[in-house]
Design an enzyme around this catalytic site. Structure first.
Site, PDB file in Angstrom:
ATOM      1  N   HIS A   8       0.832  -1.204   0.000  1.00 33.24           N
ATOM      2  CA  HIS A   8       0.000   0.000   0.000  1.00 33.24           C
ATOM      3  C   HIS A   8       0.870   1.260   0.000  1.00 33.24           C
ATOM      4  CE1 HIS A   8      -3.052  -2.940   1.137  1.00 33.24           C
ATOM      5  NE2 HIS A   8      -3.990  -2.028   0.915  1.00 33.24           N
ATOM      6  N   HIS A  67       0.376  -2.684   9.536  1.00 29.73           N
ATOM      7  CA  HIS A  67       1.771  -2.890   9.135  1.00 29.73           C
ATOM      8  C   HIS A  67       2.668  -2.362  10.242  1.00 29.73           C
ATOM      9  CE1 HIS A  67       2.178  -4.516   5.066  1.00 29.73           C
ATOM     10  NE2 HIS A  67       1.077  -3.856   4.730  1.00 29.73           N
ATOM     11  N   ASP A 105       7.913  -1.722   7.965  1.00 32.17           N
ATOM     12  CA  ASP A 105       7.355  -2.057   6.644  1.00 32.17           C
ATOM     13  C   ASP A 105       7.141  -0.799   5.802  1.00 32.17           C
ATOM     14  OD1 ASP A 105       7.211  -4.510   7.851  1.00 32.17           O
ATOM     15  OD2 ASP A 105       5.043  -4.485   8.126  1.00 32.17           O
TER      16      ASP A 105
END
Length: 419
Positions: free
Chosen positions: A291, A334, A338
């Site tokens: 994302h 996350h 990350d």
């Protein structure tokens, strides 16, 4: 093409006029090194000037294209100045000689040619016809698209494989994270992240449709996004992290049921890998965040290939990107590492690729060019070798009918070139 009247004034051109001429002839890469050049300086350029900085760092053809254009400029100036044929010194007039009977004979031709002209061979050097500076090459774009698609499919396969290795949250609790220590989880935050991502992708797609050189730019997008997802496959596989929060409800493990895994992979691909579509309920795809990759990359492409004067548009897209990334962490979907790793790899790959694409000298492998040592340099050369210089931010109306200006009811086809 410049008009004949303008040609007469080449030597009086200002630096701004020189820059306009360079842009008209699709040579924007020379605008900066020749920024202080007048028209007289321009026509005095020689081959030797391209062997020294800064010009030697701009062009890989030793300035041959620019020198050919300057020669054409000189010839057009010369032809305009002598178009009436009486200033070249070759016009001579015959003399009427009287006959003995008092009449006049035909004119004696001083050079034996009719009308008193003499025939001469004049060699005028003309530049050879050149290919477009920005060829479309849709075949290469299709190849780049297939590469990106393959990497995306491979990523979904890898998510399914890694999902089987994720330890249960009851056995291996989430790892400590500084962001999670200071911010409580907000349940709806991840939906905001995905909505922002879809808005940015939609804006980029609309902007791409209006681009003149959409083939080149989409080729770059596919190459970069494909490589980023390929890297993500590697990082996910080599290190499997536990779920970042106790709120995760991972789908059951299949324990070697390949038919069920294929169905799960197809469902993930059909849903675009988004949780908001209900297609992503697997765990393990943490290092690094896909994302964050899309939120960052779409903003970078929107900003790079839109006019600089649309600063408000850039700020809106930046805000969408930043809020989306913050919501990833706020949702505790996350780990912070990350997001940090995803942002770092995405921005560096984008900047490296475009630096190499915009500098002709970096498209040639040499001992001095350390960027040529990256593993994707050969594919990069293949995709970019025919693109000469910086791709202009040119826009055109893609539909067959013209745009209608509502205030004046004037039909026009718009072409914007903002560099």
């Amino acid at each position: 093409m410049l008009s004949a009247s303008t040609m007469k004034e080449v030597v009086y051109w200002s630096p701004k006029k020189v820059a306009d001429w360079l842009l008209e002839n699709a040579m924007p890469e020379y605008c900066e090194p020749l920024g202080h050049f007048t028209g007289q300086d321009l026509i005095n350029l020689t081959q030797e000037d391209f062997t020294k900085p800064p010009l030697c760092r701009v062009s890989s053809d030793n300035g041959q294209r620019l020198l050919d254009m300057i020669e054409t400029l000189k010839m057009e100036h010369h032809i305009e100045a002598h178009k009436n044929g009486h200033a070249n010194g070759h016009l001579s007039i015959g003399v009427d000689i009287p006959n003995p009977d008092g009449s006049f004979s035909i004119k004696i031709k001083p050079n034996g040619m009719p009308n008193g002209f003499r025939k001469e061979m004049i060699k005028i050097p003309m530049p050879e016809p050149e290919r477009s500076q920005y060829p479309m090459e849709w075949g290469k774009t299709l190849l780049a698209f297939l590469y990106a698609l393959s990497c995306f499919v491979l990523t979904t396969v890898m998510i399914s494989v890694v999902h089987e290795r994720v330890p249960p949250k009851e056995v291996q609790p989430p790892l400590p994270d500084t962001f999670f220590d200071h911010f409580n989880r907000v349940q709806w935050a991840f939906s905001i992240c995905e909505i922002n991502g879809m808005i940015l992708v939609g804006l980029w797609l609309f902007q791409w449709l209006l681009l003149k050189y959409k083939s080149i730019i989409s080729r770059r997008f596919f190459c970069i996004v494909g490589t980023l997802y390929l890297y993500r496959c590697i990082t996910m596989y080599v290190t499997t992290l536990p779920v970042p929060g106790m709120h995760f409800n991972c789908s059951p493990k299949l324990f070697g049921d390949w038919e069920a895994q294929v169905r799960r992979i197809m469902k993930l691909i059909a849903g675009g890998g988004l949780s908001i579509t209900g297609s992503h309920n697997m765990c393990g795809d943490y290092l690094y965040s896909g994302h964050t990759v899309m939120l960052t990359l779409t903003y970078l492409f929107i900003k790079e290939y839109s006019p600089r004067r649309l600063w408000w548009y850039h700020w809106i897209c930046w805000l969408l990107s930043v809020v989306g990334i913050f919501c990833i962490l706020l949702a505790h979907d996350h780990y912070t590492v990350d997001v940090v790793v995803a942002y770092y790899i995405t921005t560096r790959l984008f900047w490296w690729y475009h630096t190499m694409a915009n500098q002709q000298v970096l498209k040639e492998a040499s001992q001095m060019n350390l960027l040529a040592r990256v593993w994707w340099y050969r594919p990069f050369q293949y995709f970019e070798k025919n693109v000469q210089g910086i791709v202009p931010r040119s826009y055109h109306w893609p539909l067959p009918w013209p745009v209608v200006h509502l205030s004046r009811q004037v039909k026009y086809s718009r072409l914007v070139n903002d560099t």
